[in-house]
Write an enzyme that holds these catalytic residues in place. Structure first.
Site, short mmCIF file in Angstrom:
data_model
loop_
_atom_site.label_atom_id
_atom_site.label_comp_id
_atom_site.label_asym_id
_atom_site.label_seq_id
_atom_site.Cartn_x
_atom_site.Cartn_y
_atom_site.Cartn_z
CB THR A 107 96.48 -21.03 -55.45
OG1 THR A 107 96.89 -21.06 -56.83
CG2 THR A 107 95.58 -22.24 -55.19
CB THR B 57 99.72 -19.01 -56.40
OG1 THR B 57 99.06 -18.09 -57.25
CG2 THR B 57 100.40 -18.23 -55.29
#
Length: 308
Positions: free
Chosen positions: A219, A168
């Site tokens: 993330t 991410t």
């Protein structure tokens, strides 16, 4: 208030030597762009959007044009953004055929009375807002085609989902007026089901921003992050008097022990302190403050350079 921006390029179990320098340059470039926006008087929201846009435009990262592919070989992207001044937020999920989902998420925040649009509704809104549509193949890289093929071959022999280290991109910032913001964007998980949505567009999980506390972007394994509301959980620990490092350690440790979920988080508080922490093998990150740019990828690695 001295402005601060911190960015991450997603958790990872392994970054090959030939890619590492490209990843490092990309993450440094994103932090520099975000910091320059702040230095020129831009808002925290401007800075996180600018930094994440850089990463969405870089095929080395799992967002925008570097997004991983779902089970059908298509790109479906998620993103969210939040303004800590008034807790306004915008998010999109399962969007296709646009270069920068984070820009669409900001439009949701600022041009609608809603917080979250998905799939066809998000696409219709993008068209109404004049967001350029691009051919689906423009978002697909040869590396991600090979990664999808590899994941399909190895299905059943790989580690459980909670142990995957997944990508991410995100940013947090504090501007000169004391406002904080976060932005998070992703292509999701390789070989995911069509329509799967992870943590990145979900406020409290993929990120959170509140001027009274600070901002966070996460993330890692999206399902685990969702179950513990990782971003808000971490900022709760900050509210309780923990340092940023302590708060991140507590929340990531809880997610790992409870769910075997690995991940990472970047943080900035209302006074300008910042921190990065992860339980995956590595996490590309960069932070800019007081004319200095700090960055790293591996654990216990950090370099500092002067910004122009």
């Amino acid at each position: 208030m001295n402005p601060v921006v911190v960015v991450h390029g997603g958790g990872a179990s392994n970054i090959s030597k030939d890619r590492k320098e490209c990843v490092r340059q990309g993450i440094m470039r994103a932090a520099t762009v975000g910091y320059n926006i702040l230095k020129e008087g831009g808002s925290a929201v401007d800075a996180v959007e600018g930094a994440v846009t850089v990463l969405e435009n870089d095929p080395e990262f799992n967002a925008g044009c570097g997004s991983v592919l779902n089970v059908n070989g298509d790109v479906e992207m998620d993103a969210s953004i939040m303004n800590g001044r008034d807790l306004s937020t915008g998010a999109v999920s399962a969007v296709r055929c646009i270069a920068n989902p984070i820009k669409l998420a900001r439009l949701v925040m600022e041009e609608t009375s809603h917080c979250f649009l998905t799939d066809r509704g998000a696409t219709k809104f993008a068209v109404a807002m004049g967001v350029p549509q691009i051919p689906a193949e423009k978002l697909i890289t040869e590396r991600n085609i090979k990664n999808l093929e590899k994941d399909k071959r190895e299905k059943g022999t790989q580690k459980p989902d909670g142990e995957k280290n997944l990508g991410t991109v995100g940013a947090v910032a504090l501007d000169c007026k004391g406002n904080v913001a976060y932005a998070t964007s992703t292509g999701g998980i390789i070989n995911k089901m069509v329509g799967r949505v992870g943590d990145s567009p979900c406020v409290g999980s993929g990120g959170y921003a509140d001027n009274n506390i600070g901002a966070a972007s996460t993330t890692g394994h999206g399902e685990s992050i969702l179950k513990v509301n990782l971003a808000r959980l971490t900022l709760f620990h900050v509210e309780q008097g923990k340092t940023l490092e302590e708060a991140a350690t507590l929340s990531l440790g809880y997610m790992k022990s409870r769910l075997r979920g690995l991940g990472g988080i970047i943080l900035v508080d209302k006074t300008g302190n910042w921190a990065v922490k992860w339980t995956s093998t590595c996490m590309p990150w960069a932070a800019a403050k007081d004319g200095k740019l700090h960055c790293g990828i591996e654990r216990d690695e950090s370099t500092t350079v002067d910004l122009p």
